[in-house]
Design a protein around this motif. Structure first.
Motif, PDB file in Angstrom:
ATOM      1  N   CYS A 286       0.821  -1.219   0.000  1.00 26.16           N
ATOM      2  CA  CYS A 286       0.000   0.000   0.000  1.00 26.16           C
ATOM      3  C   CYS A 286       0.855   1.270   0.000  1.00 26.16           C
ATOM      4  O   CYS A 286       0.352   2.353  -0.310  1.00 26.16           O
ATOM      5  CB  CYS A 286      -0.914   0.018   1.215  1.00 26.16           C
TER       6      CYS A 286
ATOM      7  N   GLU B 233      -0.157  -4.358   6.410  1.00 24.68           N
ATOM      8  CA  GLU B 233      -1.259  -4.959   7.164  1.00 24.68           C
ATOM      9  C   GLU B 233      -1.509  -6.419   6.799  1.00 24.68           C
ATOM     10  O   GLU B 233      -1.780  -7.250   7.662  1.00 24.68           O
ATOM     11  CB  GLU B 233      -2.527  -4.136   6.918  1.00 24.68           C
ATOM     12  N   THR B 234      -1.423  -6.704   5.499  1.00 22.13           N
ATOM     13  CA  THR B 234      -1.754  -8.061   5.072  1.00 22.13           C
ATOM     14  C   THR B 234      -0.560  -9.004   5.188  1.00 22.13           C
ATOM     15  O   THR B 234      -0.715 -10.208   4.951  1.00 22.13           O
ATOM     16  CB  THR B 234      -2.209  -8.050   3.598  1.00 22.13           C
TER      17      THR B 234
ATOM     18  N   CYS C  66      -0.806   2.577   4.588  1.00 23.91           N
ATOM     19  CA  CYS C  66      -1.378   1.344   5.132  1.00 23.91           C
ATOM     20  C   CYS C  66      -1.695   1.532   6.622  1.00 23.91           C
ATOM     21  O   CYS C  66      -1.036   2.309   7.324  1.00 23.91           O
ATOM     22  CB  CYS C  66      -0.405   0.184   4.913  1.00 23.91           C
ATOM     23  N   ASP C  67      -2.674   0.759   7.075  1.00 17.29           N
ATOM     24  CA  ASP C  67      -3.382   1.012   8.338  1.00 17.29           C
ATOM     25  C   ASP C  67      -2.592   1.634   9.490  1.00 17.29           C
ATOM     26  O   ASP C  67      -2.989   2.647  10.047  1.00 17.29           O
ATOM     27  CB  ASP C  67      -3.979  -0.288   8.867  1.00 17.29           C
TER      28      ASP C  67
ATOM     29  N   HIS D  53      -3.549   2.394  -0.967  1.00 19.06           N
ATOM     30  CA  HIS D  53      -4.051   1.522   0.105  1.00 19.06           C
ATOM     31  C   HIS D  53      -5.484   1.088  -0.188  1.00 19.06           C
ATOM     32  O   HIS D  53      -6.084   1.488  -1.193  1.00 19.06           O
ATOM     33  CB  HIS D  53      -3.911   2.202   1.471  1.00 19.06           C
ATOM     34  N   CYS D  54      -6.047   0.285   0.680  1.00 26.09           N
ATOM     35  CA  CYS D  54      -7.382  -0.291   0.472  1.00 26.09           C
ATOM     36  C   CYS D  54      -8.394   0.809   0.159  1.00 26.09           C
ATOM     37  O   CYS D  54      -8.364   1.898   0.746  1.00 26.09           O
ATOM     38  CB  CYS D  54      -7.817  -1.067   1.701  1.00 26.09           C
TER      39      CYS D  54
ATOM     40  N   ALA E 250      -7.104   2.396   6.749  1.00 21.69           N
ATOM     41  CA  ALA E 250      -6.170   3.289   6.060  1.00 21.69           C
ATOM     42  C   ALA E 250      -6.897   4.536   5.544  1.00 21.69           C
ATOM     43  O   ALA E 250      -6.427   5.664   5.735  1.00 21.69           O
ATOM     44  CB  ALA E 250      -5.495   2.551   4.913  1.00 21.69           C
TER      45      ALA E 250
HETATM   46 FE1  FES Z   1      -2.800  -1.749   3.478  1.00 25.69          FE
HETATM   47 FE2  FES Z   1      -5.455  -2.411   3.533  1.00 25.69          FE
HETATM   48  S1  FES Z   1      -3.732  -3.718   3.435  1.00 25.69           S
HETATM   49  S2  FES Z   1      -4.529  -0.496   3.680  1.00 25.69           S
END
Ligand code: FES
Length: 571
Positions: free
Chosen positions: A51, A83-84, A119-120, A191-192, A198
């Motif tokens: 992200c 995050e992932t 990212c988050d 990002h998502c 995020a």
């Molecule tokens: Fe990075 Fe969702 S995995 S914002």
């Protein structure tokens, strides 16, 4: 000598100043060390953080702005968190990243810092670290990715992974079809694209006043993001010259505004722990109850997944954050300042909604009252939260029999057992997933539903957990239960078959046990056995010092400010 902080390193004619300048010349002119603000660009770009990968390009544009304004840009890679990717959960490392960022800002010869996150956990960690040092700091959120589609239908990152995988378990979608969607999920840099953590934290960074207004929510591939990055570089130099610090921007008023915005955008529940932790770095007395008191009656105006339909690209096209804030301007504190020195509300003039299906007007909200609800009761004496906007209305008042799982592994082993004694009215309880227990408070609270119930058409059940929930998830989930099970909270004592009563309008979550019964019950042995027992390194430091979710799950010794002074030389 210049009154810039960096002059403590570069000013003067002695041996120490010689050393500091000599190693940093790299072809720079003499003027680079005389009265020009040194601005670090704290960059969370990493190949392991998909992200944030594009942030190095963003950093180049920030650097160009810094040069243009007469400053000196300094690339400063900092700890980043995908995050992932990271195990056991990125949240375990948020405080470590914040601590490293704080120490590196303070230790280095800089006058200000531009914080690049996405990212988050990256924006919360950057803000926590920068807030503690309190040198001039400004955020550039990396922005969401563009909308991907599968078979002509938009895919929301995260939210549609949960939905499609539940469809597989319900027998409505083949595994092969599910896997075909994989390459369509992540369409571009960024990002998502749902209103997950995020997106929420990028937007809230702007509401808090820490971005150049008009930046948050710009899609990552949008060239206007690079223009804003350039402008942020220019601004960072101005902030350093004027000594405009986070403590002047991150005030009680700006946190109140963030809580209003969190409700209006239908933002992630994770914002609660992050905002509490950032406020804790500045000694601002923000409490869990403030989220309910300030935000509960704020209407939901943004129709984005997971609470609604659309995605961040649509949000930006529809007018973006400033259009939403314009609708709730009467609820905002006009005194809250931004990094520009002007109040946030100054930037709302002229903001407009261009697509009323994506951003609703105040007259036609998606929901009348959408904020986080804070629950208490004998199951959560120190508090728990639920996001009513993402829950099923018919479950907000519910009485059901507990089906208890002592760990994530226990859940996975038994959830789909055809003999599991569970029905649609049961309450799924998962424990041992708090900050201390897991460790790191993972996003597991939105447990999957038992496959046999999915096949019967059940799509939501009441779930209760001391962990967190992905900002992209949905359902009637009571989360952040405190004290957590691993700290001996009541959650650790309930048993399968106990009756649980959820009353969101009454702000209660209780187990039908007397005070004496609860006190005399032992902590479940299976949960205690599953709780993490780290022996070394960061995990050991973390479990010994982490605080409860009700105060933001920061480490006890990181709360408060450290300041920017370092009194000893290195040589
Ligand atoms: Fe990075 Fe969702 S995995 S914002």
């Amino acid at each position: 000598m210049s009154d810039l902080r960096s002059a403590q390193w570069y000013g003067g004619q002695d041996r120490d100043a010689y050393i500091h300048r000599a190693w940093m010349r790299r072809g720079a002119p003499d003027s680079a060390f005389t009265g020009r603000p040194q601005i670090a660009i704290a960059n969370t770009a990493s190949d392991l953080v998909p992200c944030n990968r594009h942030l190095s390009e963003v950093a180049e544009h920030v650097a160009a702005g810094i040069w243009e304004a007469g400053g000196v840009p300094l690339d400063m890679p900092v700890v980043s968190l995908g995050e992932t990717q990271v195990r056991p959960t990125a949240m375990l490392w948020r405080n470590m990243a914040a601590m490293a960022i704080e120490e590196m800002i303070r230790a280095n010869p800089i006058d200000g810092v531009v914080l690049l996150g996405g990212c988050d956990k990256t924006i919360p960690a950057l803000l926590m670290g920068a807030a503690s040092v309190d040198l001039p700091a400004v955020v550039v959120p990396g922005g969401p990715m563009l909308t991907g589609t599968f078979r002509g239908v938009p895919l929301g990152c995260g939210t549609d992974v949960w939905r499609l995988s539940e469809d597989v378990r319900a027998g409505k979608l083949s595994e092969q079809e599910f896997l075909q969607s994989e390459s369509s999920m992540i369409r571009s840099r960024g990002h998502c694209n749902t209103m997950g953590t995020a997106s929420t934290m990028g937007l809230l960074a702007e509401v808090l006043g820490t971005t150049l207004p008009g930046t948050a929510g710009l899609p990552a591939p949008d060239s206007r993001l690079l223009g804003q990055a350039h402008g942020t570089g220019v601004l960072a130099v101005e902030m350093a010259r004027e000594g405009r610090r986070p403590s002047q921007v991150l005030t009680a008023a700006s946190f109140r505004n963030a809580i209003v915005a969190l409700a209006a955008i239908g933002g992630s529940t994770n914002a609660v722990v992050h905002l509490l932790a950032i406020a804790g770095r500045l000694g601002i007395p923000l409490s869990l109850d403030d989220f309910d008191r300030i935000g509960a009656n704020v209407p939901l105006l943004v129709n984005l997944q997971p609470a609604g339909q659309h995605l961040m690209e649509d949000f930006h096209r529809a007018g973006g954050l400033l259009a939403v804030l314009h609708e709730v301007e009467d609820l905002l504190d006009p005194a809250a300042l931004t990094v520009t020195g002007r109040p946030l509300v100054h930037y709302l003039a002229g903001a407009a909604i261009w697509d009323a299906d994506v951003i609703r007007s105040r007259r036609e909200p998606l929901q009348d009252a959408a904020g986080i609800a804070v629950l208490r009761g004998n199951l959560a004496p120190s508090g728990a939260i639920i996001k009513p906007a993402a829950a099923s209305p018919h479950l907000l008042q519910h009485r059901g029999r507990a089906v208890v799982f002592d760990s994530v592994e226990d859940l996975h082993a038994r959830l789909d057992d055809p003999d599991l004694d569970v029905d649609a009215d049961s309450v799924l309880v998962l424990r041992g997933c708090g900050p201390r227990g897991y460790p790191g408070m993972p996003e597991v609270s939105n447990t999957p539903l038992p496959a046999k119930l999915l096949r019967e058409g059940v799509r939501d059940m009441v779930r209760i957990c001391d962990g967190r929930m992905s900002g992209t998830a949905y359902g009637t989930v009571v989360l952040h239960v405190t004290p957590e099970g691993a700290a001996g909270g009541p959650l650790s004592k309930i048993r399968t078959g106990d009756w649980i009563v959820l009353d969101v309008p009454g702000r209660r979550v209780d187990v039908e046990l007397t005070e004496d019964e609860l006190r005399d019950r032992p902590v479940a042995r299976a949960m205690a056995a599953a709780v993490a027992q780290p022996r070394r390194g960061w995990e050991l430091l973390y479990v010994n010092s982490v605080q409860g979710a009700e105060t933001g799950a920061d480490l006890d010794f990181l709360c408060g400010s450290s300041g920017d002074q370092v009194n000893r030389e290195s040589h």
